[in-house]
Design a protein around this motif. Structure first.
Motif, PDB file in Angstrom:
ATOM      1  N   TYR A  94       3.119  11.456   7.410  1.00  0.00           N
ATOM      2  CA  TYR A  94       3.847  12.559   6.774  1.00  0.00           C
ATOM      3  C   TYR A  94       4.612  13.375   7.806  1.00  0.00           C
ATOM      4  O   TYR A  94       5.813  13.663   7.637  1.00  0.00           O
ATOM      5  CB  TYR A  94       2.859  13.442   6.023  1.00  0.00           C
ATOM      6  CG  TYR A  94       3.392  14.800   5.635  1.00  0.00           C
ATOM      7  CD1 TYR A  94       4.374  14.931   4.654  1.00  0.00           C
ATOM      8  CD2 TYR A  94       2.929  15.957   6.260  1.00  0.00           C
ATOM      9  CE1 TYR A  94       4.872  16.171   4.298  1.00  0.00           C
ATOM     10  CE2 TYR A  94       3.419  17.200   5.910  1.00  0.00           C
ATOM     11  CZ  TYR A  94       4.390  17.313   4.936  1.00  0.00           C
ATOM     12  OH  TYR A  94       4.884  18.543   4.596  1.00  0.00           O
ATOM     13  N   ASP A 100       0.844  -1.196   0.000  1.00  0.00           N
ATOM     14  CA  ASP A 100       0.000   0.000   0.000  1.00  0.00           C
ATOM     15  C   ASP A 100       0.879   1.246   0.000  1.00  0.00           C
ATOM     16  O   ASP A 100       1.978   1.250   0.578  1.00  0.00           O
ATOM     17  CB  ASP A 100      -0.944  -0.005   1.203  1.00  0.00           C
ATOM     18  CG  ASP A 100      -0.296   0.434   2.484  1.00  0.00           C
ATOM     19  OD1 ASP A 100      -0.291   1.643   2.748  1.00  0.00           O
ATOM     20  OD2 ASP A 100       0.212  -0.435   3.219  1.00  0.00           O
ATOM     21  N   VAL A 137       1.060   4.221   1.431  1.00  0.00           N
ATOM     22  CA  VAL A 137       1.540   4.841   2.662  1.00  0.00           C
ATOM     23  C   VAL A 137       2.589   3.953   3.328  1.00  0.00           C
ATOM     24  O   VAL A 137       3.654   4.421   3.755  1.00  0.00           O
ATOM     25  CB  VAL A 137       0.369   5.118   3.620  1.00  0.00           C
ATOM     26  CG1 VAL A 137       0.890   5.651   4.961  1.00  0.00           C
ATOM     27  CG2 VAL A 137      -0.608   6.115   3.006  1.00  0.00           C
ATOM     28  N   VAL A 142      -1.968  13.544   1.031  1.00  0.00           N
ATOM     29  CA  VAL A 142      -2.839  12.388   1.308  1.00  0.00           C
ATOM     30  C   VAL A 142      -3.466  12.583   2.682  1.00  0.00           C
ATOM     31  O   VAL A 142      -2.767  12.489   3.699  1.00  0.00           O
ATOM     32  CB  VAL A 142      -2.041  11.071   1.259  1.00  0.00           C
ATOM     33  CG1 VAL A 142      -2.954   9.877   1.523  1.00  0.00           C
ATOM     34  CG2 VAL A 142      -1.336  10.927  -0.084  1.00  0.00           C
ATOM     35  N   PRO A 143      -4.749  12.881   2.766  1.00  0.00           N
ATOM     36  CA  PRO A 143      -5.372  13.221   4.056  1.00  0.00           C
ATOM     37  C   PRO A 143      -5.189  12.152   5.126  1.00  0.00           C
ATOM     38  O   PRO A 143      -4.914  12.465   6.291  1.00  0.00           O
ATOM     39  CB  PRO A 143      -6.849  13.405   3.693  1.00  0.00           C
ATOM     40  CG  PRO A 143      -6.853  13.735   2.240  1.00  0.00           C
ATOM     41  CD  PRO A 143      -5.713  12.971   1.651  1.00  0.00           C
ATOM     42  N   GLU A 144      -5.332  10.885   4.748  1.00  0.00           N
ATOM     43  CA  GLU A 144      -5.236   9.824   5.754  1.00  0.00           C
ATOM     44  C   GLU A 144      -3.797   9.549   6.174  1.00  0.00           C
ATOM     45  O   GLU A 144      -3.551   8.730   7.067  1.00  0.00           O
ATOM     46  CB  GLU A 144      -5.878   8.532   5.227  1.00  0.00           C
ATOM     47  CG  GLU A 144      -5.198   7.916   4.016  1.00  0.00           C
ATOM     48  CD  GLU A 144      -5.759   8.438   2.698  1.00  0.00           C
ATOM     49  OE1 GLU A 144      -5.631   7.725   1.692  1.00  0.00           O
ATOM     50  OE2 GLU A 144      -6.323   9.556   2.681  1.00  0.00           O
ATOM     51  N   ALA A 145      -2.840  10.220   5.563  1.00  0.00           N
ATOM     52  CA  ALA A 145      -1.425   9.986   5.876  1.00  0.00           C
ATOM     53  C   ALA A 145      -0.805  11.147   6.640  1.00  0.00           C
ATOM     54  O   ALA A 145       0.419  11.274   6.690  1.00  0.00           O
ATOM     55  CB  ALA A 145      -0.642   9.725   4.594  1.00  0.00           C
ATOM     56  N   THR A 146      -1.629  12.002   7.253  1.00  0.00           N
ATOM     57  CA  THR A 146      -1.088  13.176   7.951  1.00  0.00           C
ATOM     58  C   THR A 146      -0.072  12.781   9.010  1.00  0.00           C
ATOM     59  O   THR A 146       1.015  13.368   9.113  1.00  0.00           O
ATOM     60  CB  THR A 146      -2.238  13.976   8.597  1.00  0.00           C
ATOM     61  OG1 THR A 146      -3.123  14.427   7.578  1.00  0.00           O
ATOM     62  CG2 THR A 146      -1.698  15.169   9.353  1.00  0.00           C
TER      63      THR A 146
END
Length: 451
Positions: free
Chosen positions: A107, A69, A71, A100-104
């Motif tokens: 990140y 995946d 991320v 990527v919002p779900e990867a804040t």
């Protein structure tokens, strides 16, 4: 012929047992079967790091990219790239997650790791604070890490206020977190030269742990540690070049000398290289020569020890510690003195000269003390017998005076060892403090309880 049904549990067990190469093989087989599983990718990265297979691991991840995946792939590749010294790839991974919002969380963690690796303290602190603002339920471990960075800026009173407020908010059912925060307060006081306060706080933590049962002998230090021999070889190669081309006035020293003489090579998980500046050269002159190559930068400490200097090798992230000596008769004296004039630590070794020696174990020509056994005996006593619990900073037999700085350091390290379940180290530190008549009743109870 080959192990069937590889598992995450077996890979982790091999790591904890100190078998990183076997763990890597297990994790590699597991990754081939289940590259889509984030936990499998995580254990593969951990095993590759401990087995010093970061470059090979990156190549394998790239080959499996369509199956992992996005991320998880970015986090894994960034982690191994930081170990490999490839910061550009790590930055690229972070940039790829920035929208990527779900990867804040991933990140921001990546950005923090990159700033930490670059020793960019200003950016690091700003990113840590931003991460705390944006991640509502952030892990407790982020706070001590941020306080450590604030300490390197000299903001010890800020840390004390923040830690005191946070400690009051911790519920009674979380005693470990309360003790960790109290130990952070001890370290902030220590770095602000308030050694009496830091010693009292740390010993209070140790006593509380003793009354709560303390760490038992069945709680060893974890064996799964990042391998460093490959990176140590790179750093020592830089030093060899400077010695041979610029006559850098240094000798291999302390733990690095111990590993080369006793083990025939580097300790597998050492995070630093130890050098001594040879009088009349100073540690400042050695540091200047190292930084002039562009391969090293000076690390800012939380407590200025004066002539003792730490640099970081930019490509590998390993530290180089430089001890400065002055000659007094037949001895070399090392003095750590705070800019305020407070003497923190003094140690003496027999005066020595260095000779260049071809060391077969590392394949390098290195500057070694002419009689290395004398230096090792002065620093470690029985240097030929391995002792994983020996703490050189506070227990070396060549310490001239057990200063309030050393009392504070030993108390903090004792409490930390008890908190993290390192019973052998905790007992060693308790015996060290007992020999120095520091809280003898408490030290006897701790030593007896951990025997």
């Amino acid at each position: 012929m080959y192990p069937a049904n590889p598992s995450i549990e077996r890979a982790n067990a091999l790591l904890e047992s100190g078998s990183p190469a076997a763990a890597y093989g297990e994790a590699l087989a597991l990754l081939a079967w289940h590259p889509e599983n984030r936990s499998v990718v995580d254990v593969f990265v951990r095993a590759a790091a401990c087995a010093e297979r970061q470059d090979e691991g990156r190549a394998i991840l790239r080959g499996l990219r369509p199956c992992i995946d996005p991320v998880g792939y970015a986090c894994a590749l960034a982690s191994l790239s930081l170990l490999a010294g490839d910061l550009d790839t790590a930055r690229g991974c972070a940039d790829g997650l920035s929208t990527v919002p779900e990867a804040t969380g991933a990140y921001l963690n990546m950005r923090v790791a990159i700033a930490e690796r670059e020793e960019d303290l200003e950016a690091l602190l700003e990113l840590m604070l931003e991460r705390e603002r944006r991640i509502v339920d952030f892990p407790f471990a982020w706070l001590p890490a941020r306080w450590e960075v604030q300490g390197r800026f000299g903001r010890h009173d800020d840390v004390l206020r923040d830690a005191a407020r946070f400690e009051q908010s911790i519920l009674a059912q979380f005693p470990t977190e309360r003790r960790i925060v109290r130990l952070q307060r001890a370290m902030a006081n220590h770095n602000a030269l308030r050694f009496g306060e830091s010693e009292a706080l740390a010993l209070g933590v140790a006593e509380g742990l003793l009354e709560a049962g303390g760490p038992g002998p069945s709680s060893p230090a974890p064996s799964a540690r990042l391998g460093t021999r490959r990176r140590q070889g790179i750093v020592i190669g830089e030093i060899e070049r400077l010695v041979l081309t610029q006559a850098l006035p240094v000798a291999v020293h302390a733990g690095t000398l111990l590993s080369l003489v006793r083990e025939g090579g580097f300790f597998p998980c050492d995070q630093d290289i130890d050098l001594a500046a040879l009088p009349p050269a100073t540690s400042a002159e050695v540091a200047q020569a190292l930084t002039a190559t562009g391969a090293f930068r000076i690390r800012r400490p939380a407590l200025d020890t004066g002539s003792f200097r730490t640099l970081v090798h930019i490509r590998t992230g390993l530290a180089v510690d430089v001890t400065e000596y002055r000659r007094e008769g037949g001895r070399f004296i090392s003095t750590w003195r705070h800019p305020s004039g407070v003497v923190l630590r003094q140690a003496a070794v027999p005066a020595f000269s260095a000779r260049l020696a071809d060391h077969a174990g590392v394949g390098r020509r290195l500057p070694l003390p002419e009689f290395p056994e004398e230096q090792l005996r002065a620093t470690y006593g029985d240097w030929e017998t391995p002792n994983a619990d020996f703490d050189t900073l506070v227990s070396a037999p060549n310490i001239v005076e057990f200063t309030s700085f050393l009392r504070s350091v030993a108390a903090i390290r004792l409490a930390d060892a008890m908190l993290s379940g390192r019973a052998g180290l905790a007992r060693h530190l308790a015996l060290t403090l007992l020999q120095r008549d520091v809280s003898p009743n408490l030290m006897e109870r701790i030593a007896d309880g951990l025997a």
